[in-house]
Design an enzyme around this catalytic site. Structure first.
Site, short mmCIF file in Angstrom:
data_model
loop_
_atom_site.label_atom_id
_atom_site.label_comp_id
_atom_site.label_asym_id
_atom_site.label_seq_id
_atom_site.Cartn_x
_atom_site.Cartn_y
_atom_site.Cartn_z
N LYS A 1 0.83 -1.09 -0.05
CA LYS A 1 0.14 0.00 0.18
C LYS A 1 0.77 1.33 -0.03
CE LYS A 1 -4.07 -2.22 2.32
NZ LYS A 1 -4.96 -2.31 3.09
N ASP B 1 -10.05 1.91 2.91
CA ASP B 1 -10.06 1.12 3.98
C ASP B 1 -10.77 1.75 5.29
OD1 ASP B 1 -8.72 -1.03 3.04
OD2 ASP B 1 -6.69 -0.14 3.59
#
Ligand code: ATR
Length: 276
Positions: free
Chosen positions: A65, A101
């Site tokens: 990420k 997220d």
């Protein structure tokens, strides 16, 4: 036809292809979505190949990420705050990065479980990428306090400092952040990946008294922590399966312009995985 994929390592057991294909069915689209194994340092190359094959959207998972954040030509405000990207969209010449997220977690807690966050006092276990990605969205919900508890105190201090928000404190630093009662304990450590409990010395039992315990991991990887929390007084526990489905729905919306219904997908996965 446009191609979508989840990239990361390990990737074999990722549920993302099933989730996105189910969303496609529910919204009347045929969605082609694959898993691609990519090791750290290999994302730029993998994305070039993917785009040349028709790749138009990618979910990025552990441990890439941060790499995706660095690679994206443009990033949304929520990705900048997390300093991490889990959703990439091909814009013809370059990738745009987003992070869904935190929105997924907030949606699971507040909508799926019906646990409002406003005014809540939260303990956050962990100070790595996963923890950093959710702090901003939790603060946006009007929580009263967030106390970070990490194995390495220094890392917790750095994360708290970078938040520059008086509601964020560090447990173990003598700042008065460690005073129960708390309402929610969130496990954002990577301990469950190795099938273990977060080894945080001295976490007082009182922290778990009457709280909701939530693990960002789901299924067997969350079992030890949630069992521990329950044994030490938690009144409710939840794993991160709902967060996984909700962050996927946010990504689906970024790519296809429509937010799919999540309940049928979550119900089906839950019946296969168990727990909750
Ligand atoms: P991620 O992107 O999954 O958050 P990370 O950035 O490597 O991964 O961060 C891992 C987090 O889990 C850190 O907070 C780490 O604690 P340290 O900062 O002390 O390394 C925590 N962690 C990993 N294994 C752990 C364990 N066995 N017990 C407690 N914390 C653990």
């Amino acid at each position: 036809m446009s191609l979508y994929a989840v990239l990361g390592h390990p990737i074999d057991h990722s549920l993302s292809p099933r989730i996105h294909e189910a969303f496609g069915v529910l919204t009347g689209r045929v969605v082609r979505y694959e898993r691609r194994e990519v090791h750290p340092g290999g994302l730029a190359h993998a994305l070039r190949t993917f785009a040349s094959e028709g790749g138009r959207g990618a979910n990025i998972t552990v441990p890439l990420k941060g790499e995706a954040f660095a690679l994206a030509a443009r990033t949304t405000a929520r990705a900048q705050r997390a300093r991490a990207v889990n959703t990439l969209s091909w814009e013809g010449e370059a990738w745009a990065g987003d992070n869904t997220d935190g929105a997924g977690l907030v949606c699971d807690l507040t909508v799926n479980y019906g646990w409002p966050l406003e005014g809540r006092r939260i303990v956050l276990l962990g100070a790595g990428g996963a923890a950093q990605g959710i702090i901003g969205p939790l603060l946006d919900q009007g929580i009263a306090h967030l106390a970070i508890f990490n194995r390495t105190l220094e890392r917790a201090r750095n994360v708290a400092e970078s938040c520059a928000d008086a509601r964020v404190g560090v447990i173990g630093s003598g700042t008065g952040s460690d005073t129960p009662p708390f309402d929610i304990v969130i496990n954002a450590t990577a301990a469950g990946l190795a099938g273990s409990l977060p080894m945080i010395p001295g976490i007082p039992d009182a922290f778990f008294h009457d709280v909701i315990a939530y693990d960002l991991m789901y299924g067997p990887k969350a079992r030890d922590f949630l069992g521990y929390a329950r044994a030490h007084g938690a009144r409710a526990v939840a794993d991160g399966l709902g967060m996984l489905v909700e962050q996927a729905a946010e990504s689906f919306q970024v790519w296809h312009g429509v937010r799919p219904p999540t309940a049928p997908v979550l119900t089906r996965l839950r019946s296969e995985i168990g727990g909750g």
